[in-house]
Motif scaffolding. Sequence first.
Motif, short mmCIF file in Angstrom:
data_model
loop_
_atom_site.label_atom_id
_atom_site.label_comp_id
_atom_site.label_asym_id
_atom_site.label_seq_id
_atom_site.Cartn_x
_atom_site.Cartn_y
_atom_site.Cartn_z
N LEU A 281 -1.07 39.30 -20.73
CA LEU A 281 0.58 40.75 -22.04
C LEU A 281 1.58 41.05 -20.92
N MET A 282 -0.23 42.24 -19.81
CA MET A 282 1.27 42.64 -18.89
C MET A 282 2.30 42.36 -18.02
N LEU A 283 2.42 40.74 -17.21
CA LEU A 283 2.66 40.45 -16.68
C LEU A 283 4.01 39.80 -17.39
N GLU A 287 9.66 43.34 -16.63
CA GLU A 287 10.96 43.02 -16.62
C GLU A 287 11.22 42.61 -15.79
N GLU A 288 10.45 42.35 -14.49
CA GLU A 288 11.04 41.02 -12.82
C GLU A 288 10.01 40.80 -13.22
N VAL A 289 9.43 40.55 -13.93
CA VAL A 289 8.63 39.21 -13.77
C VAL A 289 9.26 38.19 -14.81
N TYR A 311 -0.81 33.04 -12.02
CA TYR A 311 -0.06 32.59 -11.63
C TYR A 311 1.62 32.25 -11.95
N PHE A 312 2.43 33.28 -11.70
CA PHE A 312 3.69 33.89 -11.92
C PHE A 312 5.07 33.92 -11.32
N PHE A 313 5.98 33.93 -11.24
CA PHE A 313 7.30 34.03 -10.61
C PHE A 313 7.90 35.47 -11.08
N THR A 314 8.76 36.33 -9.40
CA THR A 314 9.05 37.56 -9.57
C THR A 314 10.56 36.70 -10.19
N LYS A 315 11.67 37.68 -10.91
CA LYS A 315 13.14 36.84 -10.63
C LYS A 315 13.52 37.60 -9.16
N ALA A 316 13.11 38.93 -8.73
CA ALA A 316 13.77 39.09 -7.14
C ALA A 316 13.63 37.93 -6.38
N THR A 317 14.25 37.00 -4.92
CA THR A 317 13.95 36.90 -3.60
C THR A 317 13.79 37.69 -2.84
#
Length: 372
Positions: A281-283, A287-289, A311-317
């Motif tokens: 839920l936190m992930l 907003e950055e995930v 397992y997740f992805f960040t919006k920033a690269t």
Amino acid sequence: MNQAIESISELINAKIWIDIVISLGVLFLFLAIRKIFTTYVFKIILRYAQTRNTETLAQVLLAFEKPFRWLIAFLGIMLAIKYFPFELIAESTATKIIRTVFIILATWGLINISAIWSILFPRVIKRFDLEVDQIVLPFFTKLMKVILFTLCVSIIAEEWGFNVNGFVAGLGLGGLAFALAAKDTVSNFFGGLVIITEKPFTIGDWIKTPSVEGTVEDISFRSTSVRTFAQALVTVPNATLSNESITNWSKMGKRQVAFHLGLTYDTPRKKLETVVRRIELMLSENEEVDNDTILARFDRFNDSSLDVYLYFFTKATSFKDYLDIKEDVNFKIMDILEQEGVSIAFPTRTLVVQSASANVEEELLKQTRQQG
């Protein structure tokens, strides 16, 4: 009679010295004009162009400043030679020299003006809504310089009576040897064209190949310059780079995070479920995930821990922003574990030691069985 000859001789000598003085005067006059132009006139014109926000005009003036200064000095030299009492250069030769110098100075200015493309190119692209990669600009600029230089040499050769067509035809006789000698150069040139047309990367991109990893700084006819993270500049031939697999990390739309979170074996089942669901839920609320793929699952029974797989992805690269988001997520995970009273596991071993009496009993039992 002798007096008349002496008088004529004196007049001739006087005229010679007058012509010499005039010749030197013309030369110094043009040198003074050159100095005045450099110190005052050019700076005034340049300041006017800059105050009018005509950056293009200012770049053109700067490109032709040195060629024009040399042109003034050259005109002064040629006029001084013309007024000189003795013929130093034949008329036909002087004409060729003047034309040659004009061609060289004009080419010099045009080559210098190629820098103006860095200003005009983005404006043209924006005006006509074109999709042109910025890596084309330095490659095109270098190509224009080579073309201008080649034209300059050809025109000057024609001016001095050399048969350029015959020279080119003569190259055909040794074409095979020339092709073999220039094989690598040609392959690098076409490798550069492949990079320009296919656009696997652009200037400023972070790329990784079997040869090098770093940020692309420049591309030329022969090679591509890549700045490594150790700040070393690596030059890779275009032929090599165009035939390698290229990973362009700058083209990532999002950046992956994957790791196992090990919890102690004394964690109750309900607590484990609660921790997993709260982390997920936190992930999802971060907003950055990126919300497309978020996984938080109890994955396995490890040797000394109960492993939760995240397992997740960040919006920033970008690397810095990526690390900032990971740090924030890690701190929030620590808060969840503290609130639920769950501890992170570390490698442990349990050593079981039996008492001496138990060992004696086992030994007696074995002897009794053997006797029986």
